[in-house]
Design a protein around this motif. Structure first.
Motif, PDB file in Angstrom:
ATOM      1  N   PRO A  81     -12.891  38.456  12.115  1.00  7.92           N
ATOM      2  CA  PRO A  81     -12.645  38.563  13.550  1.00  7.92           C
ATOM      3  C   PRO A  81     -11.615  39.646  13.828  1.00  7.92           C
ATOM      4  O   PRO A  81     -10.670  39.817  13.069  1.00  7.92           O
ATOM      5  N   THR A  82     -11.805  40.375  14.920  1.00  9.65           N
ATOM      6  CA  THR A  82     -10.917  41.485  15.217  1.00  9.65           C
ATOM      7  C   THR A  82      -9.891  41.164  16.286  1.00  9.65           C
ATOM      8  O   THR A  82      -8.869  41.815  16.356  1.00  9.65           O
ATOM      9  N   GLY A  83     -10.145  40.205  17.129  1.00  6.37           N
ATOM     10  CA  GLY A  83      -9.215  39.882  18.205  1.00  6.37           C
ATOM     11  C   GLY A  83      -8.771  38.435  18.143  1.00  6.37           C
ATOM     12  O   GLY A  83      -9.290  37.646  17.356  1.00  6.37           O
ATOM     13  N   PRO A  84      -7.824  38.068  18.996  1.00  6.07           N
ATOM     14  CA  PRO A  84      -7.292  36.711  18.959  1.00  6.07           C
ATOM     15  C   PRO A  84      -8.306  35.624  19.323  1.00  6.07           C
ATOM     16  O   PRO A  84      -8.258  34.532  18.757  1.00  6.07           O
ATOM     17  N   VAL A  85      -9.219  35.909  20.228  1.00  2.00           N
ATOM     18  CA  VAL A  85     -10.221  34.897  20.592  1.00  2.00           C
ATOM     19  C   VAL A  85     -11.194  34.703  19.433  1.00  2.00           C
ATOM     20  O   VAL A  85     -11.508  33.571  19.055  1.00  2.00           O
ATOM     21  N   ALA A  86     -11.658  35.798  18.831  1.00  6.77           N
ATOM     22  CA  ALA A  86     -12.551  35.697  17.669  1.00  6.77           C
ATOM     23  C   ALA A  86     -11.867  34.955  16.530  1.00  6.77           C
ATOM     24  O   ALA A  86     -12.483  34.110  15.864  1.00  6.77           O
ATOM     25  N   ALA A  87     -10.590  35.246  16.306  1.00  5.07           N
ATOM     26  CA  ALA A  87      -9.847  34.556  15.238  1.00  5.07           C
ATOM     27  C   ALA A  87      -9.730  33.063  15.528  1.00  5.07           C
ATOM     28  O   ALA A  87      -9.841  32.231  14.618  1.00  5.07           O
ATOM     29  N   GLU A  88      -9.535  32.719  16.786  1.00  3.06           N
ATOM     30  CA  GLU A  88      -9.437  31.303  17.151  1.00  3.06           C
ATOM     31  C   GLU A  88     -10.783  30.601  16.990  1.00  3.06           C
ATOM     32  O   GLU A  88     -10.845  29.450  16.556  1.00  3.06           O
ATOM     33  N   ILE A  89     -11.873  31.278  17.331  1.00  3.93           N
ATOM     34  CA  ILE A  89     -13.207  30.719  17.114  1.00  3.93           C
ATOM     35  C   ILE A  89     -13.391  30.427  15.629  1.00  3.93           C
ATOM     36  O   ILE A  89     -13.817  29.326  15.250  1.00  3.93           O
ATOM     37  N   GLU A  90     -13.069  31.398  14.788  1.00  2.89           N
ATOM     38  CA  GLU A  90     -13.213  31.190  13.346  1.00  2.89           C
ATOM     39  C   GLU A  90     -12.356  30.025  12.861  1.00  2.89           C
ATOM     40  O   GLU A  90     -12.827  29.165  12.109  1.00  2.89           O
ATOM     41  N   LYS A  91     -11.123  29.976  13.288  1.00  2.00           N
ATOM     42  CA  LYS A  91     -10.201  28.905  12.873  1.00  2.00           C
ATOM     43  C   LYS A  91     -10.756  27.528  13.238  1.00  2.00           C
ATOM     44  O   LYS A  91     -10.771  26.610  12.408  1.00  2.00           O
ATOM     45  N   ARG A  92     -11.227  27.381  14.470  1.00  4.05           N
ATOM     46  CA  ARG A  92     -11.726  26.080  14.930  1.00  4.05           C
ATOM     47  C   ARG A  92     -13.014  25.675  14.201  1.00  4.05           C
ATOM     48  O   ARG A  92     -13.189  24.505  13.871  1.00  4.05           O
ATOM     49  N   LEU A  93     -13.900  26.631  13.972  1.00  5.60           N
ATOM     50  CA  LEU A  93     -15.145  26.301  13.276  1.00  5.60           C
ATOM     51  C   LEU A  93     -14.892  25.964  11.812  1.00  5.60           C
ATOM     52  O   LEU A  93     -15.508  25.050  11.262  1.00  5.60           O
ATOM     53  N   ARG A  94     -13.974  26.677  11.175  1.00  4.39           N
ATOM     54  CA  ARG A  94     -13.637  26.357   9.781  1.00  4.39           C
ATOM     55  C   ARG A  94     -13.014  24.961   9.684  1.00  4.39           C
ATOM     56  O   ARG A  94     -13.342  24.194   8.792  1.00  4.39           O
ATOM     57  N   ALA A  95     -12.133  24.636  10.607  1.00  6.47           N
ATOM     58  CA  ALA A  95     -11.473  23.331  10.601  1.00  6.47           C
ATOM     59  C   ALA A  95     -12.448  22.196  10.919  1.00  6.47           C
ATOM     60  O   ALA A  95     -12.398  21.134  10.310  1.00  6.47           O
ATOM     61  N   GLY A  96     -13.346  22.431  11.877  1.00  4.51           N
ATOM     62  CA  GLY A  96     -14.215  21.365  12.347  1.00  4.51           C
ATOM     63  C   GLY A  96     -15.507  21.188  11.568  1.00  4.51           C
ATOM     64  O   GLY A  96     -16.043  20.074  11.503  1.00  4.51           O
ATOM     65  N   LEU A  97     -16.032  22.271  10.971  1.00  2.74           N
ATOM     66  CA  LEU A  97     -17.359  22.193  10.354  1.00  2.74           C
ATOM     67  C   LEU A  97     -17.385  22.642   8.890  1.00  2.74           C
ATOM     68  O   LEU A  97     -18.440  22.601   8.268  1.00  2.74           O
ATOM     69  N   SER A  98     -16.276  23.074   8.353  1.00  2.00           N
ATOM     70  CA  SER A  98     -16.176  23.499   6.945  1.00  2.00           C
ATOM     71  C   SER A  98     -17.372  24.337   6.503  1.00  2.00           C
ATOM     72  O   SER A  98     -18.091  23.969   5.572  1.00  2.00           O
ATOM     73  N   PRO A  99     -17.611  25.450   7.155  1.00  2.00           N
ATOM     74  CA  PRO A  99     -18.797  26.244   6.826  1.00  2.00           C
ATOM     75  C   PRO A  99     -18.727  26.892   5.448  1.00  2.00           C
ATOM     76  O   PRO A  99     -17.655  27.242   4.960  1.00  2.00           O
ATOM     77  N   GLU A 100     -19.907  27.017   4.848  1.00  2.00           N
ATOM     78  CA  GLU A 100     -20.041  27.779   3.605  1.00  2.00           C
ATOM     79  C   GLU A 100     -20.020  29.269   3.906  1.00  2.00           C
ATOM     80  O   GLU A 100     -19.532  30.060   3.115  1.00  2.00           O
ATOM     81  N   ARG A 101     -20.597  29.623   5.043  1.00  2.98           N
ATOM     82  CA  ARG A 101     -20.611  31.006   5.509  1.00  2.98           C
ATOM     83  C   ARG A 101     -20.394  30.999   7.013  1.00  2.98           C
ATOM     84  O   ARG A 101     -20.876  30.110   7.712  1.00  2.98           O
ATOM     85  N   LEU A 102     -19.691  32.025   7.483  1.00  4.99           N
ATOM     86  CA  LEU A 102     -19.404  32.115   8.907  1.00  4.99           C
ATOM     87  C   LEU A 102     -19.202  33.571   9.295  1.00  4.99           C
ATOM     88  O   LEU A 102     -18.448  34.292   8.644  1.00  4.99           O
ATOM     89  N   ALA A 103     -19.893  33.980  10.334  1.00  5.69           N
ATOM     90  CA  ALA A 103     -19.674  35.295  10.930  1.00  5.69           C
ATOM     91  C   ALA A 103     -19.441  35.090  12.420  1.00  5.69           C
ATOM     92  O   ALA A 103     -20.219  34.411  13.094  1.00  5.69           O
ATOM     93  N   VAL A 104     -18.347  35.643  12.916  1.00  4.66           N
ATOM     94  CA  VAL A 104     -18.029  35.617  14.341  1.00  4.66           C
ATOM     95  C   VAL A 104     -18.112  37.064  14.803  1.00  4.66           C
ATOM     96  O   VAL A 104     -17.334  37.913  14.365  1.00  4.66           O
ATOM     97  N   ILE A 105     -19.085  37.344  15.665  1.00  5.37           N
ATOM     98  CA  ILE A 105     -19.367  38.714  16.082  1.00  5.37           C
ATOM     99  C   ILE A 105     -19.064  38.856  17.572  1.00  5.37           C
ATOM    100  O   ILE A 105     -19.601  38.112  18.399  1.00  5.37           O
ATOM    101  N   ASP A 106     -18.203  39.800  17.896  1.00  4.15           N
ATOM    102  CA  ASP A 106     -17.835  40.066  19.283  1.00  4.15           C
ATOM    103  C   ASP A 106     -18.892  40.992  19.896  1.00  4.15           C
ATOM    104  O   ASP A 106     -18.997  42.156  19.530  1.00  4.15           O
TER     105      ASP A 106
END
Length: 95
Positions: free
Chosen positions: A5-30
Motif C-alpha cells: 500500500p502506498t498511502g495511509p488508507v491503503a495501509a489501513e485496509i491492509e492492516k484490518r484485512l490481515r488482522a481480521g481474515l489472516s490472508p495467505e495473499r493480499l493485494a490492495v490496489i489504489d
C-alpha cells in the motif's frame, strides 16, 4: 501477489484485512486515479480500491458471505473514507 500500500488508507485496509481474515495473499490496489472527475472522487486520493485476497476464512463460503466478511473488516473506512471497493475474494484451493 503482494502489493505494498502506498498511502495511509491503503495501509489501513491492509492492516484490518490481515488482522481480521489472516490472508495467505493480499493485494490492495489504489484505483483512485482512474476515477478522477467521477462521482465519489476525493481530491485527497485513496477513494477507490480493489482488494484481491486469498484466505482460508473464505473456504466453503459463498461470494456474498466473502464480500460481507471483507466489508465488515473495513466498515468504518467504507462509511467515512472509501467511496468504492472492488473485491476478489478466494479460498486457498481456488487460488
Amino acid at each position: 501477489m503482494s502489493e505494498t500500500p502506498t498511502g495511509p488508507v491503503a495501509a489501513e485496509i491492509e492492516k484490518r484485512l490481515r488482522a481480521g481474515l489472516s490472508p495467505e495473499r493480499l493485494a490492495v490496489i489504489d484505483d483512485s486515479a482512474k476515477h478522477r472527475g467521477h462521482a465519489g472522487h476525493d481530491p485527497r486520493g485513496e477513494s477507490h480500491f480493489t482488494v484481491d485476497i486469498v484466505s482460508s476464512a473464505f473456504s466453503g463460503k459463498s461470494r456474498v458471505v466473502r464480500h460481507r466478511l471483507v466489508n465488515q473488516a473495513l466498515a468504518s473506512l467504507l462509511a467515512e473514507r472509501v467511496h468504492a471497493l472492488a473485491i476478489v475474494a478466494r479460498a486457498p484451493e481456488e487460488a
